[in-house]
Design a protein around this motif. Sequence first.
Motif, PDB file in Angstrom:
ATOM      1  N   ALA A  23     -88.030   4.201 -12.196  1.00  0.00           N
ATOM      2  CA  ALA A  23     -87.204   3.904 -11.029  1.00  0.00           C
ATOM      3  C   ALA A  23     -87.261   5.001  -9.977  1.00  0.00           C
ATOM      4  O   ALA A  23     -87.403   6.190 -10.272  1.00  0.00           O
ATOM      5  N   SER A  24     -87.097   4.570  -8.726  1.00  0.00           N
ATOM      6  CA  SER A  24     -86.939   5.473  -7.586  1.00  0.00           C
ATOM      7  C   SER A  24     -85.469   5.502  -7.201  1.00  0.00           C
ATOM      8  O   SER A  24     -84.853   4.454  -6.998  1.00  0.00           O
ATOM      9  N   PHE A  25     -84.901   6.694  -7.080  1.00  0.00           N
ATOM     10  CA  PHE A  25     -83.466   6.890  -6.850  1.00  0.00           C
ATOM     11  C   PHE A  25     -83.264   7.644  -5.542  1.00  0.00           C
ATOM     12  O   PHE A  25     -83.847   8.703  -5.329  1.00  0.00           O
ATOM     13  N   SER A  26     -82.436   7.092  -4.656  1.00  0.00           N
ATOM     14  CA  SER A  26     -82.152   7.734  -3.379  1.00  0.00           C
ATOM     15  C   SER A  26     -80.665   8.057  -3.267  1.00  0.00           C
ATOM     16  O   SER A  26     -79.815   7.296  -3.735  1.00  0.00           O
ATOM     17  N   TYR A  27     -80.356   9.168  -2.608  1.00  0.00           N
ATOM     18  CA  TYR A  27     -78.975   9.624  -2.455  1.00  0.00           C
ATOM     19  C   TYR A  27     -78.863  10.349  -1.122  1.00  0.00           C
ATOM     20  O   TYR A  27     -79.797  10.337  -0.315  1.00  0.00           O
ATOM     21  N   GLY A  50     -86.810  -3.378  -1.809  1.00  0.00           N
ATOM     22  CA  GLY A  50     -87.581  -3.205  -3.036  1.00  0.00           C
ATOM     23  C   GLY A  50     -88.370  -1.921  -3.091  1.00  0.00           C
ATOM     24  O   GLY A  50     -89.108  -1.686  -4.054  1.00  0.00           O
ATOM     25  N   SER A  51     -88.226  -1.050  -2.095  1.00  0.00           N
ATOM     26  CA  SER A  51     -88.957   0.216  -2.103  1.00  0.00           C
ATOM     27  C   SER A  51     -88.200   1.330  -2.816  1.00  0.00           C
ATOM     28  O   SER A  51     -88.781   2.357  -3.170  1.00  0.00           O
ATOM     29  N   VAL A  52     -86.904   1.138  -3.024  1.00  0.00           N
ATOM     30  CA  VAL A  52     -86.063   2.023  -3.830  1.00  0.00           C
ATOM     31  C   VAL A  52     -85.332   1.137  -4.829  1.00  0.00           C
ATOM     32  O   VAL A  52     -85.003  -0.012  -4.525  1.00  0.00           O
ATOM     33  N   ASP A  53     -85.077   1.655  -6.023  1.00  0.00           N
ATOM     34  CA  ASP A  53     -84.472   0.851  -7.092  1.00  0.00           C
ATOM     35  C   ASP A  53     -82.990   1.147  -7.310  1.00  0.00           C
ATOM     36  O   ASP A  53     -82.247   0.291  -7.775  1.00  0.00           O
ATOM     37  N   ILE A  54     -82.579   2.386  -6.993  1.00  0.00           N
ATOM     38  CA  ILE A  54     -81.193   2.816  -7.188  1.00  0.00           C
ATOM     39  C   ILE A  54     -80.770   3.654  -5.991  1.00  0.00           C
ATOM     40  O   ILE A  54     -81.525   4.523  -5.526  1.00  0.00           O
ATOM     41  N   VAL A 105     -85.218   9.550 -14.021  1.00  0.00           N
ATOM     42  CA  VAL A 105     -85.930   8.548 -13.225  1.00  0.00           C
ATOM     43  C   VAL A 105     -87.309   9.070 -12.845  1.00  0.00           C
ATOM     44  O   VAL A 105     -87.626  10.253 -13.009  1.00  0.00           O
ATOM     45  N   TRP A 106     -88.115   8.173 -12.336  1.00  0.00           N
ATOM     46  CA  TRP A 106     -89.482   8.513 -11.942  1.00  0.00           C
ATOM     47  C   TRP A 106     -89.528   9.383 -10.694  1.00  0.00           C
ATOM     48  O   TRP A 106     -90.295  10.329 -10.604  1.00  0.00           O
ATOM     49  N   ARG A 107     -88.646   9.065  -9.721  1.00  0.00           N
ATOM     50  CA  ARG A 107     -88.743   9.731  -8.423  1.00  0.00           C
ATOM     51  C   ARG A 107     -87.369   9.780  -7.762  1.00  0.00           C
ATOM     52  O   ARG A 107     -86.579   8.849  -7.871  1.00  0.00           O
ATOM     53  N   THR A 108     -87.080  10.888  -7.083  1.00  0.00           N
ATOM     54  CA  THR A 108     -85.848  10.991  -6.299  1.00  0.00           C
ATOM     55  C   THR A 108     -86.189  11.415  -4.878  1.00  0.00           C
ATOM     56  O   THR A 108     -87.097  12.232  -4.659  1.00  0.00           O
ATOM     57  N   ARG A 109     -85.444  10.852  -3.935  1.00  0.00           N
ATOM     58  CA  ARG A 109     -85.561  11.233  -2.532  1.00  0.00           C
ATOM     59  C   ARG A 109     -84.195  11.076  -1.888  1.00  0.00           C
ATOM     60  O   ARG A 109     -83.461  10.142  -2.191  1.00  0.00           O
ATOM     61  N   ALA A 110     -83.848  11.976  -0.983  1.00  0.00           N
ATOM     62  CA  ALA A 110     -82.571  11.900  -0.279  1.00  0.00           C
ATOM     63  C   ALA A 110     -82.773  11.227   1.076  1.00  0.00           C
ATOM     64  O   ALA A 110     -82.707  11.858   2.125  1.00  0.00           O
ATOM     65  N   TYR A 111     -83.050   9.913   1.049  1.00  0.00           N
ATOM     66  CA  TYR A 111     -83.182   9.190   2.319  1.00  0.00           C
ATOM     67  C   TYR A 111     -81.843   9.131   3.035  1.00  0.00           C
ATOM     68  O   TYR A 111     -81.776   9.239   4.245  1.00  0.00           O
ATOM     69  N   GLY A 112     -80.783   8.947   2.276  1.00  0.00           N
ATOM     70  CA  GLY A 112     -79.439   9.098   2.792  1.00  0.00           C
ATOM     71  C   GLY A 112     -78.872   7.934   3.573  1.00  0.00           C
ATOM     72  O   GLY A 112     -79.585   7.071   4.077  1.00  0.00           O
ATOM     73  N   ASP A 113     -77.531   7.924   3.656  1.00  0.00           N
ATOM     74  CA  ASP A 113     -76.766   7.003   4.475  1.00  0.00           C
ATOM     75  C   ASP A 113     -77.200   5.550   4.256  1.00  0.00           C
ATOM     76  O   ASP A 113     -77.511   5.150   3.136  1.00  0.00           O
ATOM     77  N   PHE A 114     -77.192   4.751   5.308  1.00  0.00           N
ATOM     78  CA  PHE A 114     -77.524   3.322   5.228  1.00  0.00           C
ATOM     79  C   PHE A 114     -78.921   3.080   4.683  1.00  0.00           C
ATOM     80  O   PHE A 114     -79.180   2.061   4.027  1.00  0.00           O
ATOM     81  N   TRP A 115     -79.862   3.990   4.974  1.00  0.00           N
ATOM     82  CA  TRP A 115     -81.268   3.740   4.696  1.00  0.00           C
ATOM     83  C   TRP A 115     -81.531   3.549   3.196  1.00  0.00           C
ATOM     84  O   TRP A 115     -82.326   2.703   2.789  1.00  0.00           O
ATOM     85  N   SER A 116     -80.842   4.336   2.374  1.00  0.00           N
ATOM     86  CA  SER A 116     -81.030   4.213   0.926  1.00  0.00           C
ATOM     87  C   SER A 116     -80.779   2.787   0.456  1.00  0.00           C
ATOM     88  O   SER A 116     -81.548   2.231  -0.348  1.00  0.00           O
ATOM     89  N   TYR A 117     -79.723   2.174   0.955  1.00  0.00           N
ATOM     90  CA  TYR A 117     -79.320   0.847   0.491  1.00  0.00           C
ATOM     91  C   TYR A 117     -80.212  -0.246   1.064  1.00  0.00           C
ATOM     92  O   TYR A 117     -80.516  -1.234   0.367  1.00  0.00           O
TER      93      TYR A 117
END
Length: 273
Positions: A160-164, A204-208, A186-198
Amino acid sequence: MSLASSPYTEDLRLAHMIADAVDAQTMRHFNRMDFTVETKPDLTPVTVADREAEELIRAQLARARGRDAVYGEEYGETGSGPRRWVIDPIDGTKNFIRGVPVWATLIALTDHGEPVVGLVSSPALGRRWWAAQGGGAYTGKSLSAAKHLAVSQVSNLADASFSYSSLDGWRDIDRIDQFLTLTKNVWRTRAYGDFWSYCMVAEGSVDIAAEPELELYDMAALVPIVTEAGGQFTSLDNDPGCTGPNALATNGRLHSEALQALQSQPNEPTFDF
């Protein structure tokens, strides 16, 4: 599933019309950087662009949906009734004031407390996402130029890819250890943040995606977009939708596992001898 099947299609069309007007206004400020930054009592920044955007949204809603209530970040609650528009005029104000293009206007409609329309417009990114209950979730520049959204099929946390957004809030709610454990699993983490993560979960480009401290106006527009794309949106304690003080959005397949990973741990009992 199509927008024609939703009873809220006309409300969604209105949200698009409002977003078109707001985008033009906020982009003028963003391109010119012609604003001063103030600090609100909660220590978050605000600009004239935030206030003008909310004023414009409220004015258009007053003309088109005068019987509906409105709740916004800058001007609070007006009106009453089962239908309430929830507004975040600029989600990502800190990015906005630094010239980072990751910010958006969030417009939601709730009916008896349930988010039924959600629109996220990010003009600096050239992106827009939207959904109406029962009509699916979409992205594109307009209703006529839209792509249907669907969450990913990832079913293993290790894939999974996880954004926060940031670490600070996780410390504040005493879940930093759980958060860090999840990032390691998880496989990958990135802090895309705010609305963008959701929105990326819906694409389908981020899983959590998860955040520890949020307000209703941060989340209401995101709930229909994630759920209509096939995902799941709750609080960290599994409160439905945006009824809690924080958020966890997933593709659905990973939701139980992510919830379990981020659960607060009961305090160890102490004994006096």
